[in-house]
Design a protein around this motif. Structure first.
Motif, PDB file in Angstrom:
ATOM      1  N   GLY A  29       0.730  -1.023  -0.128  1.00 43.74           N
ATOM      2  CA  GLY A  29       0.153   0.166   0.095  1.00 43.74           C
ATOM      3  C   GLY A  29       0.857   1.191  -0.056  1.00 43.74           C
ATOM      4  N   GLU A  30       2.346   1.131   0.175  1.00 43.84           N
ATOM      5  CA  GLU A  30       3.220   2.381   0.101  1.00 43.84           C
ATOM      6  C   GLU A  30       3.742   2.320  -1.314  1.00 43.84           C
ATOM      7  N   VAL A  31       4.243   3.599  -1.526  1.00 43.54           N
ATOM      8  CA  VAL A  31       5.265   3.466  -2.500  1.00 43.54           C
ATOM      9  C   VAL A  31       6.381   4.270  -2.195  1.00 43.54           C
ATOM     10  N   TYR A  32       7.653   3.484  -2.789  1.00 40.42           N
ATOM     11  CA  TYR A  32       8.745   4.080  -2.174  1.00 40.42           C
ATOM     12  C   TYR A  32       9.679   4.663  -3.477  1.00 40.42           C
ATOM     13  N   ARG A  33      10.454   5.686  -3.200  1.00 37.04           N
ATOM     14  CA  ARG A  33      11.550   6.254  -4.240  1.00 37.04           C
ATOM     15  C   ARG A  33      12.782   5.942  -3.703  1.00 37.04           C
ATOM     16  N   ASP A  34      13.429   5.270  -4.930  1.00 32.61           N
ATOM     17  CA  ASP A  34      14.862   5.124  -4.741  1.00 32.61           C
ATOM     18  C   ASP A  34      15.662   6.090  -5.721  1.00 32.61           C
ATOM     19  N   ASP A  35      16.676   6.810  -5.291  1.00 33.64           N
ATOM     20  CA  ASP A  35      17.443   7.816  -5.822  1.00 33.64           C
ATOM     21  C   ASP A  35      18.882   7.200  -5.935  1.00 33.64           C
ATOM     22  N   ARG A  36      19.255   7.093  -7.481  1.00 31.75           N
ATOM     23  CA  ARG A  36      20.427   6.320  -7.772  1.00 31.75           C
ATOM     24  C   ARG A  36      21.235   7.263  -8.716  1.00 31.75           C
ATOM     25  N   GLN A  37      22.627   7.306  -8.697  1.00 33.30           N
ATOM     26  CA  GLN A  37      23.612   7.993  -9.491  1.00 33.30           C
ATOM     27  C   GLN A  37      24.448   6.985 -10.073  1.00 33.30           C
ATOM     28  N   VAL A  38      24.964   7.189 -11.211  1.00 37.85           N
ATOM     29  CA  VAL A  38      26.276   6.408 -11.589  1.00 37.85           C
ATOM     30  C   VAL A  38      26.974   7.265 -12.613  1.00 37.85           C
ATOM     31  N   ARG A  39      28.098   7.326 -12.490  1.00 34.69           N
ATOM     32  CA  ARG A  39      29.273   8.287 -13.264  1.00 34.69           C
ATOM     33  C   ARG A  39      29.591   7.900 -14.320  1.00 34.69           C
ATOM     34  N   ILE A  40      29.668   8.301 -15.550  1.00 40.34           N
ATOM     35  CA  ILE A  40      29.912   8.215 -16.800  1.00 40.34           C
ATOM     36  C   ILE A  40      31.386   7.930 -16.958  1.00 40.34           C
ATOM     37  N   PRO A  41      32.055   6.704 -17.039  1.00 38.77           N
ATOM     38  CA  PRO A  41      33.556   6.537 -16.934  1.00 38.77           C
ATOM     39  C   PRO A  41      34.152   7.439 -17.922  1.00 38.77           C
ATOM     40  N   TRP A  42      35.488   7.979 -17.482  1.00 39.08           N
ATOM     41  CA  TRP A  42      36.238   8.533 -18.322  1.00 39.08           C
ATOM     42  C   TRP A  42      36.843   7.528 -19.560  1.00 39.08           C
ATOM     43  N   CYS A  43      37.078   8.157 -20.751  1.00 44.38           N
ATOM     44  CA  CYS A  43      37.269   7.319 -22.002  1.00 44.38           C
ATOM     45  C   CYS A  43      36.279   6.270 -22.278  1.00 44.38           C
ATOM     46  N   LEU A  44      34.967   6.569 -22.001  1.00 42.77           N
ATOM     47  CA  LEU A  44      33.964   5.541 -22.576  1.00 42.77           C
ATOM     48  C   LEU A  44      33.742   5.900 -23.850  1.00 42.77           C
ATOM     49  N   PRO A  45      33.882   4.923 -24.989  1.00 41.50           N
ATOM     50  CA  PRO A  45      33.736   5.244 -26.631  1.00 41.50           C
ATOM     51  C   PRO A  45      32.334   5.837 -26.536  1.00 41.50           C
ATOM     52  N   LYS A  46      32.315   6.676 -27.452  1.00 41.67           N
ATOM     53  CA  LYS A  46      30.859   7.244 -27.631  1.00 41.67           C
ATOM     54  C   LYS A  46      29.972   6.468 -28.410  1.00 41.67           C
ATOM     55  N   GLY A  47      28.808   6.681 -28.002  1.00 40.33           N
ATOM     56  CA  GLY A  47      27.868   5.683 -28.644  1.00 40.33           C
ATOM     57  C   GLY A  47      26.479   5.735 -27.655  1.00 40.33           C
ATOM     58  N   ARG A  48      25.538   4.753 -28.011  1.00 42.60           N
ATOM     59  CA  ARG A  48      24.364   4.676 -27.251  1.00 42.60           C
ATOM     60  C   ARG A  48      24.292   3.641 -26.210  1.00 42.60           C
ATOM     61  N   TYR A  49      24.179   3.607 -25.058  1.00 41.25           N
ATOM     62  CA  TYR A  49      24.280   2.717 -23.922  1.00 41.25           C
ATOM     63  C   TYR A  49      22.869   2.801 -23.457  1.00 41.25           C
ATOM     64  N   GLU A  50      22.503   1.264 -23.155  1.00 41.89           N
ATOM     65  CA  GLU A  50      21.364   1.066 -22.514  1.00 41.89           C
ATOM     66  C   GLU A  50      21.471   1.407 -21.023  1.00 41.89           C
ATOM     67  N   VAL A  51      20.264   1.742 -20.301  1.00 41.68           N
ATOM     68  CA  VAL A  51      20.105   1.946 -18.741  1.00 41.68           C
ATOM     69  C   VAL A  51      19.204   1.028 -18.540  1.00 41.68           C
ATOM     70  N   ARG A  52      19.840   0.107 -17.604  1.00 46.89           N
ATOM     71  CA  ARG A  52      19.085  -1.043 -17.137  1.00 46.89           C
ATOM     72  C   ARG A  52      18.936  -1.226 -15.524  1.00 46.89           C
ATOM     73  N   LEU A  53      17.941  -1.555 -14.818  1.00 48.41           N
ATOM     74  CA  LEU A  53      17.845  -1.946 -13.221  1.00 48.41           C
ATOM     75  C   LEU A  53      17.789  -3.444 -13.329  1.00 48.41           C
ATOM     76  N   VAL A  54      18.574  -3.788 -11.900  1.00 50.40           N
ATOM     77  CA  VAL A  54      18.525  -5.003 -11.387  1.00 50.40           C
ATOM     78  C   VAL A  54      18.201  -5.022 -10.133  1.00 50.40           C
ATOM     79  N   VAL A  55      17.706  -6.081  -9.605  1.00 50.51           N
ATOM     80  CA  VAL A  55      17.314  -6.395  -8.513  1.00 50.51           C
ATOM     81  C   VAL A  55      17.696  -7.644  -7.887  1.00 50.51           C
TER      82      VAL A  55
END
Length: 149
Positions: free
Chosen positions: A86-112
């Motif tokens: 009956g409750e809704v919870y919010r999760d706040d998450r951050q990830v830093r984009i690594p230096w020298c990561l090749p340019k392009g499109r990256y998928e964003v996924r969640l795992v539990v």
């Protein structure tokens, strides 16, 4: 502000992913921070505590950046076993984009997953389900400041 998905996407027997704030196709640069708010609920009390992970995945399916921990959010218990139906919870998450990561499109996924053995909760079948028992949120585009080869 609230969860955009009702009733949400079920993971395992009781956990429900209720939505995220990701704007698919957003341009990031190496060193930038990808910030994400997600919403969750449970159909019944959870017996175990689960970790939540935000993963950035390349075209080959490899995780190139991630942020994993117990739930992190305002007014959100840090242990999923404390979440109440009956409750809704919010999760706040951050990830830093690594230096020298090749340019392009990256998928964003969640795992539990269970923190003690890494076993993932599989999302129910549907448009949100991605490989390796993950939830597909969309994609981001990474540009490059310099050639790091």
């Amino acid at each position: 502000e609230g969860p955009p998905l009702s009733p949400g996407v079920r993971l395992g027997d009781s956990l429900r992913f209720r939505g995220a704030t990701l704007e698919s196709g957003t341009l990031y640069r190496p060193g930038d921070t990808l910030a994400l708010e997600t919403w969750w609920s449970v159909d019944s009390a959870l017996e175990a505590d689960y970790s939540l992970g935000l993963h950035l995945v390349n075209r080959k399916g490899m995780t190139v950046a991630q942020a994993d921990s117990g739930p992190l959010g305002p007014y959100t218990p840090g242990s999923t076993s404390q979440w109440q139906p009956g409750e809704v919870y919010r999760d706040d998450r951050q990830v830093r984009i690594p230096w020298c990561l090749p340019k392009g499109r990256y998928e964003v996924r969640l795992v539990v997953y269970t923190w003690w053995n890494g076993a993932r909760l599989a999302p129910e079948e549907g448009a949100w389900r991605a490989p390796e028992d993950s939830v597909q949120l969309g994609s981001v585009v990474v540009g490059s400041y310099a050639d790091c080869d």
